[in-house]
Design a protein around this motif. Structure first.
Motif, PDB file in Angstrom:
ATOM      1  N   ALA A  83       7.209  14.023  10.634  1.00  0.00           N
ATOM      2  CA  ALA A  83       7.811  14.294   9.336  1.00  0.00           C
ATOM      3  C   ALA A  83       8.350  13.032   8.678  1.00  0.00           C
ATOM      4  O   ALA A  83       8.348  12.909   7.454  1.00  0.00           O
ATOM      5  N   GLU A  84       8.819  12.074   9.500  1.00  0.00           N
ATOM      6  CA  GLU A  84       9.394  10.852   8.945  1.00  0.00           C
ATOM      7  C   GLU A  84       8.379   9.731   8.771  1.00  0.00           C
ATOM      8  O   GLU A  84       8.713   8.657   8.246  1.00  0.00           O
ATOM      9  N   GLY A  85       7.164   9.940   9.180  1.00  0.00           N
ATOM     10  CA  GLY A  85       6.144   8.913   9.049  1.00  0.00           C
ATOM     11  C   GLY A  85       5.145   8.990  10.187  1.00  0.00           C
ATOM     12  O   GLY A  85       4.945  10.049  10.777  1.00  0.00           O
ATOM     13  N   PHE A  86       4.519   7.872  10.497  1.00  0.00           N
ATOM     14  CA  PHE A  86       3.552   7.863  11.595  1.00  0.00           C
ATOM     15  C   PHE A  86       3.788   6.630  12.460  1.00  0.00           C
ATOM     16  O   PHE A  86       4.442   5.673  12.052  1.00  0.00           O
TER      17      PHE A  86
ATOM     18  N   ALA B 157       0.854  -1.186   0.000  1.00  0.00           N
ATOM     19  CA  ALA B 157       0.000   0.000   0.000  1.00  0.00           C
ATOM     20  C   ALA B 157       0.891   1.238   0.000  1.00  0.00           C
ATOM     21  O   ALA B 157       1.163   1.822   1.050  1.00  0.00           O
ATOM     22  N   PRO B 158       1.383   1.649  -1.171  1.00  0.00           N
ATOM     23  CA  PRO B 158       2.367   2.744  -1.248  1.00  0.00           C
ATOM     24  C   PRO B 158       1.914   4.047  -0.590  1.00  0.00           C
ATOM     25  O   PRO B 158       2.745   4.806  -0.094  1.00  0.00           O
ATOM     26  N   GLY B 159       0.615   4.297  -0.568  1.00  0.00           N
ATOM     27  CA  GLY B 159       0.125   5.529   0.028  1.00  0.00           C
ATOM     28  C   GLY B 159       0.490   5.673   1.491  1.00  0.00           C
ATOM     29  O   GLY B 159       0.652   6.797   1.994  1.00  0.00           O
ATOM     30  N   VAL B 160       0.624   4.546   2.184  1.00  0.00           N
ATOM     31  CA  VAL B 160       0.969   4.572   3.601  1.00  0.00           C
ATOM     32  C   VAL B 160       2.331   5.243   3.814  1.00  0.00           C
ATOM     33  O   VAL B 160       2.563   5.912   4.823  1.00  0.00           O
ATOM     34  N   ARG B 161       3.236   5.075   2.873  1.00  0.00           N
ATOM     35  CA  ARG B 161       4.578   5.667   2.998  1.00  0.00           C
ATOM     36  C   ARG B 161       4.536   7.184   2.978  1.00  0.00           C
ATOM     37  O   ARG B 161       5.478   7.842   3.413  1.00  0.00           O
ATOM     38  N   GLU B 162       3.463   7.745   2.466  1.00  0.00           N
ATOM     39  CA  GLU B 162       3.335   9.197   2.376  1.00  0.00           C
ATOM     40  C   GLU B 162       2.526   9.779   3.533  1.00  0.00           C
ATOM     41  O   GLU B 162       2.218  10.977   3.540  1.00  0.00           O
ATOM     42  N   LEU B 163       2.198   8.951   4.505  1.00  0.00           N
ATOM     43  CA  LEU B 163       1.389   9.404   5.632  1.00  0.00           C
ATOM     44  C   LEU B 163       2.303  10.071   6.664  1.00  0.00           C
ATOM     45  O   LEU B 163       2.855   9.426   7.545  1.00  0.00           O
ATOM     46  N   ARG B 164       2.446  11.364   6.517  1.00  0.00           N
ATOM     47  CA  ARG B 164       3.336  12.138   7.373  1.00  0.00           C
ATOM     48  C   ARG B 164       2.606  13.371   7.889  1.00  0.00           C
ATOM     49  O   ARG B 164       1.524  13.711   7.430  1.00  0.00           O
ATOM     50  N   GLY B 165       3.217  14.039   8.856  1.00  0.00           N
ATOM     51  CA  GLY B 165       2.611  15.240   9.401  1.00  0.00           C
ATOM     52  C   GLY B 165       3.603  16.036  10.209  1.00  0.00           C
ATOM     53  O   GLY B 165       4.822  15.856  10.089  1.00  0.00           O
TER      54      GLY B 165
END
Length: 267
Positions: free
Chosen positions: A204-207, A174-182
Motif C-alpha cells: 500500500a505504501e509503495g514497492f 519518473a512520477p509514475g513510479v510513486r504510484e506503483l502500489r498494491g
C-alpha cells in the motif's frame, strides 16, 4: 527499505569502466555513417542526432559529478560540452570523449561517498549507471539503423539488478513510479539463460525489491505474476524496449498485475 542486490551484483568496478568504453565505441560505430535526422523508434520524437547528443552530454555530466564527488543534488546540469557545430560531427565528438571518461573512472575511488539519486551513495553508482545508459542507447541506435543488437548476458543480468534496485528512488524524474502500489502482490523476473531471479513486492505504501535467498538461488514460494526471458530481453523489457506481451517471454500469473507494473515504470 531492503534493497539488497542479488549475489554477484554489482560487478567488479573495472568491468564497468571497460564496458563503458566498449559500449560507447559500439554506439558511435552504429551512428557514425547514418543520417543524423533518422528517427529512433524506441525513443519517440528523437532523431539519431538527439540520441547522440544525449549520450555524449550525459557521459560528460556524469564525469563532472564524479570529478567533484558532489555531496548534494546538483542545481544545474550545465557542463562544458565542446559540441561540434553540425550534427554530422556528433559521433566523432562522443568517440573523442572516451579517453576522458576512462581517465575519470580510473582516477576515482569507487568507494568514495557521494550523492547519487539511487540506492548506492558512492562513486561506483555513477559508473554502473553510465554503463547501462550507454548500453541501452547503443541498442536504440543499432535498431534505428537496421542492425540486430546483442547484449552480453552477464552485463544484461547486472542491468536488470541495477534497474530494480534503483527503481524505488526514480520518482525524482519518473512520477509514475510513486504510484506503483498494491496489496502485497509479488512479481518475479527470471533470467532463463543465467538462472537468476529478482522479486518485487507491491504494498500500500509503495514497492520494494525483495532480498535474495541466502544462498543466492532463485526465489522460492508462490508469486502473483512472473516473467521469464533471456537476461538481454528482460533488460530491454524493463527499459520499455520490449513488451511483456511478446511471445519471446514466458509469462504466468495475473496479467493485470504486470500491466500495472509496466504502466508505472515507463520512463
Amino acid at each position: 527499505m531492503d534493497t539488497t542486490s542479488r549475489a554477484g551484483h554489482p560487478l567488479p568496478y573495472d568491468t564497468y569502466r571497460e564496458a563503458i568504453a566498449r559500449e560507447t565505441l559500439r554506439f558511435t560505430e552504429a551512428v557514425g555513417g547514418a543520417d543524423p535526422t533518422s528517427a529512433v523508434p524506441s525513443c519517440p520524437d528523437w532523431t539519431l542526432a538527439d540520441l547522440t547528443h544525449h549520450v555524449g552530454a550525459l557521459q560528460r555530466w556524469f564525469c563532472a559529478l564524479l570529478t567533484r564527488l558532489v555531496q548534494e543534488p546538483p542545481r544545474s546540469r550545465d557542463v562544458e560540452l565542446g559540441l561540434p557545430g553540425s550534427p554530422a560531427g556528433y559521433p566523432g565528438w562522443v568517440a573523442a570523449g572516451v579517453p576522458a571518461v576512462a581517465a575519470v573512472l580510473r582516477d576515482t575511488d569507487p568507494g568514495a561517498p557521494m550523492w547519487a539519486w539511487g540506492e548506492d551513495q558512492h562513486a561506483r553508482f555513477w559508473a554502473r549507471r553510465m554503463l547501462f545508459e550507454t548500453l541501452v542507447h547503443r541498442v536504440d541506435a543499432e535498431r534505428a539503423v537496421g542492425l540486430e543488437p546483442d547484449v552480453d548476458p552477464a552485463l544484461a543480468a547486472d542491468g536488470v539488478d541495477e534497474f530494480l534496485v534503483n527503481l524505488p528512488y526514480a520518482g525524482l524524474f519518473a512520477p509514475g513510479v510513486r504510484e506503483l502500489r498494491g496489496d502485497g502482490e509479488t512479481i518475479a523476473f527470471r533470467c532463463a539463460d543465467t538462472g537468476e531471479e529478482w522479486r518485487v513486492r507491491l504494498d500500500a505504501e509503495g514497492f520494494r525489491p525483495l532480498p535474495p535467498a541466502a544462498d543466492g538461488a532463485a526465489g522460492t514460494g508462490p508469486c502473483t505474476a512472473a516473467v521469464s526471458g533471456t537476461a538481454a530481453d528482460l533488460l530491454l523489457l524493463l527499459y520499455g524496449r520490449r513488451s511483456h506481451k511478446e511471445t519471446l517471454f514466458d509469462v504466468s500469473g495475473e496479467a493485470a498485475v504486470l500491466d500495472h507494473w509496466f504502466a508505472h515504470t515507463a520512463f
